[in-house]
Design a protein around this motif. Sequence first.
Motif, PDB file in Angstrom:
ATOM      1  N   GLU A 283      27.543 -13.529 -28.578  1.00 13.48           N
ATOM      2  CA  GLU A 283      26.129 -13.271 -28.292  1.00 13.48           C
ATOM      3  C   GLU A 283      25.381 -12.942 -29.574  1.00 13.48           C
ATOM      4  O   GLU A 283      25.962 -12.427 -30.540  1.00 13.48           O
ATOM      5  CB  GLU A 283      25.956 -12.083 -27.335  1.00 13.48           C
TER       6      GLU A 283
ATOM      7  N   CYS B 176      24.033 -17.134 -26.362  1.00 16.85           N
ATOM      8  CA  CYS B 176      25.473 -17.035 -26.123  1.00 16.85           C
ATOM      9  C   CYS B 176      26.085 -18.376 -26.521  1.00 16.85           C
ATOM     10  O   CYS B 176      25.922 -19.366 -25.810  1.00 16.85           O
ATOM     11  CB  CYS B 176      25.737 -16.724 -24.661  1.00 16.85           C
TER      12      CYS B 176
ATOM     13  N   TRP C 137      24.954 -13.832 -17.404  1.00 20.77           N
ATOM     14  CA  TRP C 137      24.587 -12.669 -18.231  1.00 20.77           C
ATOM     15  C   TRP C 137      24.718 -11.427 -17.355  1.00 20.77           C
ATOM     16  O   TRP C 137      24.281 -11.431 -16.192  1.00 20.77           O
ATOM     17  CB  TRP C 137      23.153 -12.780 -18.743  1.00 20.77           C
TER      18      TRP C 137
ATOM     19  N   GLN D 139      22.731 -16.275 -13.852  1.00 17.86           N
ATOM     20  CA  GLN D 139      23.823 -17.252 -13.994  1.00 17.86           C
ATOM     21  C   GLN D 139      23.245 -18.649 -14.034  1.00 17.86           C
ATOM     22  O   GLN D 139      22.236 -18.928 -13.362  1.00 17.86           O
ATOM     23  CB  GLN D 139      24.790 -17.159 -12.814  1.00 17.86           C
TER      24      GLN D 139
ATOM     25  N   ILE E 291      17.077 -18.048 -17.659  1.00 17.51           N
ATOM     26  CA  ILE E 291      18.338 -18.493 -18.247  1.00 17.51           C
ATOM     27  C   ILE E 291      18.269 -20.001 -18.422  1.00 17.51           C
ATOM     28  O   ILE E 291      17.744 -20.723 -17.563  1.00 17.51           O
ATOM     29  CB  ILE E 291      19.543 -18.068 -17.385  1.00 17.51           C
TER      30      ILE E 291
ATOM     31  N   CYS F 255      27.398 -11.891 -22.204  1.00 21.53           N
ATOM     32  CA  CYS F 255      27.526 -13.175 -21.527  1.00 21.53           C
ATOM     33  C   CYS F 255      28.986 -13.371 -21.139  1.00 21.53           C
ATOM     34  O   CYS F 255      29.895 -12.796 -21.762  1.00 21.53           O
ATOM     35  CB  CYS F 255      27.011 -14.328 -22.377  1.00 21.53           C
TER      36      CYS F 255
END
Length: 119
Positions: free
Chosen positions: A6, A22, A36, A50, A70, A96
């Motif tokens: 990360e 990540c 995460w 996710q 994300i 992550c």
Amino acid sequence: QVQLVESGGGLVQSGGSLRLSCAASGRTFTVYAVGWFRQAPGKDREFVAQINWSSSDTYYADSVKGRFTISKDNAKATVYLQMASLIPEDTAIYYCAAKVARLRAYDYWGQGSQVTVSS
């Protein structure tokens, strides 16, 4: 094995933004999803978001929905967490993690990145 690193944490004022990255390496072709998580002092680790690697489906905790996004870059094997409208309650170590199948627990974890939101 999958390795996760990360980056991007730091200190930000309330209402500000940060982006966490990540970077995955190793057997990334085995990854089903990347998530995460975060852990605040004295609290349990909690799910944040996710993304599924092949479908790009995304899922969010209610506490961050509408503020965090994300995403992923397949070519770079990197997953991002764009965080906006940050509040002090978002202060935590962010991790992550990757899993290789839908019903499996997360198998691989990064080292964590500190995010601190000042009021």
